[in-house]
Scaffold this active site. Structure first.
Site, PDB file in Angstrom:
ATOM      1  N   TYR A 187     -37.631  27.440   7.592  1.00 18.67           N
ATOM      2  CA  TYR A 187     -38.394  27.304   8.831  1.00 18.67           C
ATOM      3  C   TYR A 187     -39.108  25.948   8.834  1.00 18.67           C
ATOM      4  O   TYR A 187     -39.807  25.605   7.891  1.00 18.67           O
ATOM      5  CB  TYR A 187     -39.401  28.450   8.914  1.00 18.67           C
ATOM      6  CG  TYR A 187     -40.137  28.623  10.220  1.00 18.67           C
ATOM      7  CD1 TYR A 187     -39.849  27.853  11.352  1.00 18.67           C
ATOM      8  CD2 TYR A 187     -41.131  29.588  10.347  1.00 18.67           C
ATOM      9  CE1 TYR A 187     -40.522  28.042  12.538  1.00 18.67           C
ATOM     10  CE2 TYR A 187     -41.822  29.788  11.535  1.00 18.67           C
ATOM     11  CZ  TYR A 187     -41.517  29.007  12.623  1.00 18.67           C
ATOM     12  OH  TYR A 187     -42.198  29.194  13.808  1.00 18.67           O
ATOM     13  N   CYS A 188     -38.887  25.171   9.892  1.00 17.72           N
ATOM     14  CA  CYS A 188     -39.568  23.889  10.094  1.00 17.72           C
ATOM     15  C   CYS A 188     -39.325  22.975   8.895  1.00 17.72           C
ATOM     16  O   CYS A 188     -38.185  22.773   8.496  1.00 17.72           O
ATOM     17  CB  CYS A 188     -41.047  24.137  10.368  1.00 17.72           C
ATOM     18  SG  CYS A 188     -41.949  22.670  10.913  1.00 17.72           S
ATOM     19  N   VAL A 189     -40.389  22.429   8.276  1.00 18.81           N
ATOM     20  CA  VAL A 189     -40.188  21.520   7.145  1.00 18.81           C
ATOM     21  C   VAL A 189     -39.613  22.264   5.947  1.00 18.81           C
ATOM     22  O   VAL A 189     -38.936  21.664   5.102  1.00 18.81           O
ATOM     23  CB  VAL A 189     -41.509  20.808   6.780  1.00 18.81           C
ATOM     24  CG1 VAL A 189     -42.546  21.787   6.266  1.00 18.81           C
ATOM     25  CG2 VAL A 189     -41.277  19.715   5.744  1.00 18.81           C
TER      26      VAL A 189
END
Length: 583
Positions: free
Chosen positions: A319-321
């Site tokens: 998720y995301c970074v």
């Protein structure tokens, strides 16, 4: 009047406390971080101003355009005062909540509102039409003008907001006393910096009414704890799932409450779910870089998952970074012949940062040098710095409504679990964050094939496992075209899905809510807009679509597994102690 005078005296007293809270750390020698930021902002705006002021004809044209707008507002105000109907020169967006009070339609406040809208529209057009600016400078100038415009809105000031005037008169100024008290408390909480409360922070506690899915911490390193969640079905999918969340925020956004929990939903689908809970680092971890997060984070977790389940392979979700780190890790694994990951799901993840959205305005060589200098002094980037940056991306939603509510109306914010999580910020180790900003936002080295991790060149084309890539249509952090381009760099089959809403609400969208929609289409590659034009819209959550994709990969089932299996003695109950560490 006597009550008003008494409250004015109380407000001054509370104001003195606020000033003292602001000054205390500065008197103790704390550096003022704003100096570098203001200098950089002035330099950027100066480049726009120089374009218009360097040519007398352009300068006259710009000033004339603004004056014509003001004259139109003035003429409309005179029409209204004489009882005639006047069409507004500038209209607020129907979704703009700042001007909902009916009094904004009165001649005086309508003229004030339109003057503001004319000015802000003019300022934005000055940036948009300025020539000779490089794309980054123009992007940054647009962002700064938008921030300034949002800040000086008449709705943000006592004497120019009709609702605040009524509130102050009806309460004899008690709202201002309460507001100044709130301001002083927030300055104390922020240790001299303003930490605006967006919710009632006393209403929530991780492990009490947030992050409630039952499970155990079965393993930990100095960088992370590994949580295995207890099964809720008699049998489970044979291949386990490892979730790699971002370390810029805390993992429990995926487990806010039972009704909103993606983790609980996956467990209820018969999956053995493991989640990395990243540590909230301090100066001792200053030298931990991306490669350490790969080795002591993802690799250590994969080792523990294999020991706990007996399964050599796992499905991964980033998720995301956390997804960016996972993508880099998968490329490293492909280059070194490591086959422990069966498939990967990327949630609002960027691999190519060409179109990385408004966060790019904070990253250029000059600004990054300042950030790195500050991180070198402390060993980490303060969580508040990242939280402030995220809030600035949506300042009309996440900053100014709370300034008005807390400090001018003197009210307490409502309890809201999502905003509690948003305020529960984390620090970033200096080495890790510097690598991320330079190799992703500044130089885009991962997409270019120039990035290295642990001595290995990263080639995303070598990642050939099945991938499910989710973007969200209104994402201001990982824009959908950015996620789409990144997914196209992968060498294997990719199912690209676009969900409605934004970076958080588009991901955390339980099917029972029947909210939003998602789009499916052909393979990645080519232009995002072309893909979207040919995509098919589906009502509701993307979760069932993912479950169908996932189930087809490895349908075999085994009896449900208890956390830790025979290999680990659980350390503590989920959600563990790392996630409870405050910044």
């Amino acid at each position: 009047m006597e009550a008003f005078a008494q409250n004015l005296a109380k407000m001054v007293e509370e104001g003195g406390k606020a000033v003292a809270a602001y000054m205390r750390p500065r008197e103790e020698g704390k550096p003022d971080d704003m100096t570098d930021d203001i200098a950089d902002a002035l330099k950027t705006i100066g480049e726009v101003a120089n374009y218009w002021m360097s040519d007398p004809k352009r300068s006259f044209e710009a000033q004339s355009r603004l004056m014509m707008g003001y004259m139109g507002v003035w003429a409309g105000a005179l029409q209204k005062l004489s009882g005639e109907k006047a069409e507004p020169i500038a209209k607020a967006d129907p979704k703009d909540g700042r001007f909902k009070d009916p009094e904004w339609e009165s001649p005086f406040f309508d003229a004030l509102k339109q003057t503001y809208l004319v000015t802000s529209n003019w300022a934005e057009s000055m940036v948009k039409e300025a020539e000779g600016l490089d794309p980054h400078t123009k992007h940054k100038a647009e962002f700064l003008v938008r921030q300034l415009s949002n800040a000086v809105a008449p709705s943000n000031f006592l004497m120019t907001n009709p609702e605040l005037i009524r509130e102050t008169l009806s309460s004899s100024g008690e709202n201002l006393v309460r507001g100044m008290k709130n301001l002083a408390e927030d300055l104390v909480e922020g240790k001299g910096d303003l930490k605006i409360r967006q919710t009632d922070m006393s209403a929530f506690e991780v492990g009490r009414n947030l992050a409630l899915s039952p499970g155990k911490v079965i393993f930990e390193t100095e960088l992370m704890q590994l949580i295995q969640y207890a099964p809720s079905t008699p049998s489970v999918k044979k291949t386990p799932v490892l979730i790699v969340p971002p370390w810029i925020n805390k993992f429990y956004i995926l487990d806010l409450t039972p009704e909103k929990s993606l983790i609980k939903w996956m467990v209820d689908q018969g999956l053995t779910v493991f989640v990395i809970s990243w540590v909230n680092p301090d100066a001792r971890l200053a030298d931990k870089g991306f490669d350490d997060y790969m080795r002591d984070g993802i690799f250590a977790a994969l080792d523990a998952v294999e020991k706990a389940t007996g399964e050599h392979q796992a499905h991964t979700i980033g998720y995301c970074v956390g997804g960016t780190l996972l993508a880099v890790t998968l490329a490293y694994m492909a280059a070194t012949g490591d086959d422990r990951v069966a498939s990967s799901t990327f949630l609002t993840t960027q691999i190519d940062f060409t179109h990385a959205g408004d966060l790019k305005v904070f990253v250029d060589e000059a600004q990054l040098s300042v950030i790195e200098r500050r991180m070198k002094e402390m060993g980490y980037l303060e969580g508040r710095k990242m939280a402030d940056a995220f809030n600035m991306l949506r300042s009309n939603d996440l900053i100014w409504p709370y300034v008005v509510n807390n400090y001018l109306k003197g009210k307490q914010p409502f309890p809201f679990d999502l905003l509690f999580w948003n305020a529960d910020s984390t620090r970033m180790p200096a080495a890790n964050h510097s690598y991320y900003l330079r190799n992703c936002y500044l130089q885009n080295n991962i997409a270019k094939g120039l990035a290295e991790i642990a001595g290995v060149k990263i080639d995303m084309g070598k990642v050939t496992i099945p991938v499910y890539s989710l973007a969200t249509r209104e994402d201001h952090i990982a824009p959908p075209n950015s996620a789409y381009i990144g997914a196209g760099l992968l060498g294997g089959p990719v199912r690209f899905v676009l969900a409605g809403s934004g970076h958080i609400a588009g991901v955390v969208n339980p099917p029972v809510k029947h909210k939003y929609q998602y789009w499916t289409g052909g393979p990645t590659g080519g232009d995002y807009d072309v893909w979207l034009k040919g995509a098919q819209e589906h009502k509701g959550s993307w979760w069932p679509d993912w479950a169908q994709w996932f189930s087809a990969l490895h349908p075999d089932e085994v009896p449900a597994r208890e956390p830790g299996g025979s290999a680990f003695n659980p350390i503590e109950d989920a959600p563990g102690r790392y996630v409870r560490e405050k910044s």
